[in-house]
Design a protein around this motif. Sequence first.
Motif, mmCIF file in Angstrom:
data_model
loop_
_atom_site.group_PDB
_atom_site.id
_atom_site.type_symbol
_atom_site.label_atom_id
_atom_site.label_comp_id
_atom_site.label_asym_id
_atom_site.label_seq_id
_atom_site.Cartn_x
_atom_site.Cartn_y
_atom_site.Cartn_z
ATOM 1 N N VAL A 27 5.185 6.772 -3.145
ATOM 2 C CA VAL A 27 3.751 6.959 -2.914
ATOM 3 C C VAL A 27 3.327 8.007 -3.933
ATOM 4 C CG1 VAL A 27 1.961 7.718 -1.315
ATOM 5 C CG2 VAL A 27 3.893 6.366 -0.470
ATOM 6 N N THR A 28 2.745 7.562 -5.034
ATOM 7 C CA THR A 28 2.387 8.447 -6.144
ATOM 8 C C THR A 28 0.996 9.020 -5.928
ATOM 9 O OG1 THR A 28 3.717 7.110 -7.653
ATOM 10 C CG2 THR A 28 2.089 8.585 -8.648
ATOM 11 N N LEU A 29 0.883 10.348 -6.036
ATOM 12 C CA LEU A 29 -0.416 11.013 -5.966
ATOM 13 C C LEU A 29 -0.943 11.116 -7.387
ATOM 14 C CD1 LEU A 29 0.468 13.862 -3.456
ATOM 15 C CD2 LEU A 29 -0.277 11.517 -2.993
ATOM 16 N N HIS A 78 -8.748 3.490 -1.716
ATOM 17 C CA HIS A 78 -8.155 4.728 -2.207
ATOM 18 C C HIS A 78 -6.695 4.619 -2.576
ATOM 19 C CE1 HIS A 78 -11.925 6.081 -0.844
ATOM 20 N NE2 HIS A 78 -11.648 5.673 0.359
ATOM 21 N N CYS A 79 -6.134 3.416 -2.463
ATOM 22 C CA CYS A 79 -4.726 3.228 -2.778
ATOM 23 C C CYS A 79 -4.584 1.988 -3.635
ATOM 24 C CB CYS A 79 -3.906 3.031 -1.509
ATOM 25 S SG CYS A 79 -3.971 4.425 -0.387
ATOM 26 N N GLU A 80 -3.478 1.907 -4.283
ATOM 27 C CA GLU A 80 -3.181 0.703 -5.032
ATOM 28 C C GLU A 80 -1.745 0.330 -4.772
ATOM 29 O OE1 GLU A 80 -2.446 2.180 -9.392
ATOM 30 O OE2 GLU A 80 -4.281 2.985 -8.561
ATOM 31 N N ARG A 81 -1.496 -0.939 -4.786
ATOM 32 C CA ARG A 81 -0.128 -1.385 -4.613
ATOM 33 C C ARG A 81 0.285 -2.158 -5.851
ATOM 34 N NH1 ARG A 81 0.125 -6.849 -3.380
ATOM 35 N NH2 ARG A 81 -1.825 -7.698 -2.639
ATOM 36 N N ARG A 82 1.548 -2.316 -6.013
ATOM 37 C CA ARG A 82 2.053 -3.070 -7.150
ATOM 38 C C ARG A 82 2.118 -4.534 -6.779
ATOM 39 N NH1 ARG A 82 5.511 1.597 -7.031
ATOM 40 N NH2 ARG A 82 4.455 3.058 -8.352
ATOM 41 N N GLY A 83 1.559 -5.366 -7.648
ATOM 42 C CA GLY A 83 1.730 -6.793 -7.501
ATOM 43 C C GLY A 83 0.627 -7.546 -6.795
ATOM 44 N N GLY A 84 -0.574 -6.999 -6.620
ATOM 45 C CA GLY A 84 -1.655 -7.708 -5.945
ATOM 46 C C GLY A 84 -2.916 -7.724 -6.771
ATOM 47 N N ALA A 85 -3.980 -8.164 -6.162
ATOM 48 C CA ALA A 85 -5.259 -8.242 -6.864
ATOM 49 C C ALA A 85 -5.991 -6.913 -6.810
ATOM 50 C CB ALA A 85 -6.127 -9.330 -6.220
ATOM 51 N N GLN A 86 -6.733 -6.637 -7.844
ATOM 52 C CA GLN A 86 -7.451 -5.358 -7.908
ATOM 53 C C GLN A 86 -8.572 -5.329 -6.888
ATOM 54 O OE1 GLN A 86 -8.314 -4.040 -11.796
ATOM 55 N NE2 GLN A 86 -9.735 -2.489 -11.166
ATOM 56 N N ALA A 87 -8.698 -4.205 -6.228
ATOM 57 C CA ALA A 87 -9.772 -4.011 -5.249
ATOM 58 C C ALA A 87 -10.707 -2.937 -5.783
ATOM 59 C CB ALA A 87 -9.184 -3.587 -3.910
ATOM 60 N N GLY A 88 -11.774 -2.670 -5.030
ATOM 61 C CA GLY A 88 -12.753 -1.685 -5.475
ATOM 62 C C GLY A 88 -12.267 -0.262 -5.356
ATOM 63 N N GLN A 123 -7.018 17.789 -5.607
ATOM 64 C CA GLN A 123 -7.383 18.475 -4.373
ATOM 65 C C GLN A 123 -8.140 17.560 -3.420
ATOM 66 O OE1 GLN A 123 -6.343 21.492 -3.584
ATOM 67 N NE2 GLN A 123 -5.430 21.893 -5.571
ATOM 68 N N GLY A 124 -8.813 16.550 -3.958
ATOM 69 C CA GLY A 124 -9.629 15.658 -3.137
ATOM 70 C C GLY A 124 -8.880 14.486 -2.530
ATOM 71 N N ILE A 125 -7.589 14.387 -2.767
ATOM 72 C CA ILE A 125 -6.816 13.304 -2.154
ATOM 73 C C ILE A 125 -6.748 13.558 -0.652
ATOM 74 C CG2 ILE A 125 -4.545 12.215 -1.992
ATOM 75 C CD1 ILE A 125 -4.176 12.864 -4.981
ATOM 76 N N GLU A 126 -7.153 12.569 0.117
ATOM 77 C CA GLU A 126 -7.215 12.706 1.575
ATOM 78 C C GLU A 126 -5.813 12.643 2.185
ATOM 79 O OE1 GLU A 126 -9.926 13.186 3.510
ATOM 80 O OE2 GLU A 126 -11.260 13.235 1.780
ATOM 81 N N VAL A 147 2.879 2.595 -3.861
ATOM 82 C CA VAL A 147 1.428 2.646 -3.964
ATOM 83 C C VAL A 147 1.042 3.923 -4.705
ATOM 84 C CG1 VAL A 147 0.954 1.328 -1.864
ATOM 85 C CG2 VAL A 147 1.144 3.787 -1.735
ATOM 86 N N VAL A 148 -0.158 3.905 -5.222
ATOM 87 C CA VAL A 148 -0.738 5.079 -5.864
ATOM 88 C C VAL A 148 -1.946 5.479 -5.039
ATOM 89 C CG1 VAL A 148 -1.872 5.971 -7.923
ATOM 90 C CG2 VAL A 148 0.064 4.393 -8.141
ATOM 91 N N VAL A 149 -2.010 6.744 -4.655
ATOM 92 C CA VAL A 149 -3.133 7.245 -3.868
ATOM 93 C C VAL A 149 -3.905 8.230 -4.740
ATOM 94 C CG1 VAL A 149 -3.838 8.431 -1.758
ATOM 95 C CG2 VAL A 149 -1.771 7.026 -1.752
ATOM 96 N N SER A 150 -5.208 8.045 -4.778
ATOM 97 C CA SER A 150 -6.058 8.942 -5.562
ATOM 98 C C SER A 150 -7.251 9.380 -4.732
ATOM 99 C CB SER A 150 -6.504 8.262 -6.859
ATOM 100 O OG SER A 150 -7.198 7.076 -6.584
ATOM 101 N N THR A 151 -8.039 10.268 -5.292
ATOM 102 C CA THR A 151 -9.184 10.809 -4.581
ATOM 103 C C THR A 151 -10.227 9.725 -4.293
ATOM 104 O OG1 THR A 151 -10.915 12.491 -4.615
ATOM 105 C CG2 THR A 151 -10.359 11.503 -6.717
ATOM 106 N N ARG A 152 -10.992 9.930 -3.246
ATOM 107 C CA ARG A 152 -12.108 9.039 -2.929
ATOM 108 C C ARG A 152 -13.304 9.322 -3.839
ATOM 109 N NH1 ARG A 152 -12.327 7.767 3.240
ATOM 110 N NH2 ARG A 152 -10.130 7.959 3.788
#
Length: 125
Positions: free
Chosen positions: A32-34, A109-119, A81-84, A51-56
Amino acid sequence: RTVAALIKHMQVLVPGDTGLGHIAGAVGVPVVTLSGPTQVISTRPWKAPGVVVSTRENLHCMPCYGTRRYGCCPYEQRCMQGIERQDVLDAISAMLNHKTGLEDVPQAHCERRGGAQAGGARRDV
């Protein structure tokens, strides 16, 4: 070798977008990459599930890694700092439960490897 041996015994690793994530990927540990200042599409761990988690927050300065702004952030590292906390906990839970679709992780707010891009900040990697 010592770090790799220790990481190999973990169920999941939660690093920043750093070398530790790449070591986890090399030994097959989910990650789980920040992510904040990096362009995670090109710097993320390649081999591990994760998954990659980033700020909202939608920050115009992201990513700044590799630019003059990196290392002298005028925004107090809001990208990190804004990562929930809950987003990180949800991603960890999904990885521990082997939910490859990550249905329980906030998709904006997250991304996974191997799927379709979301907003939002979720990107396929």
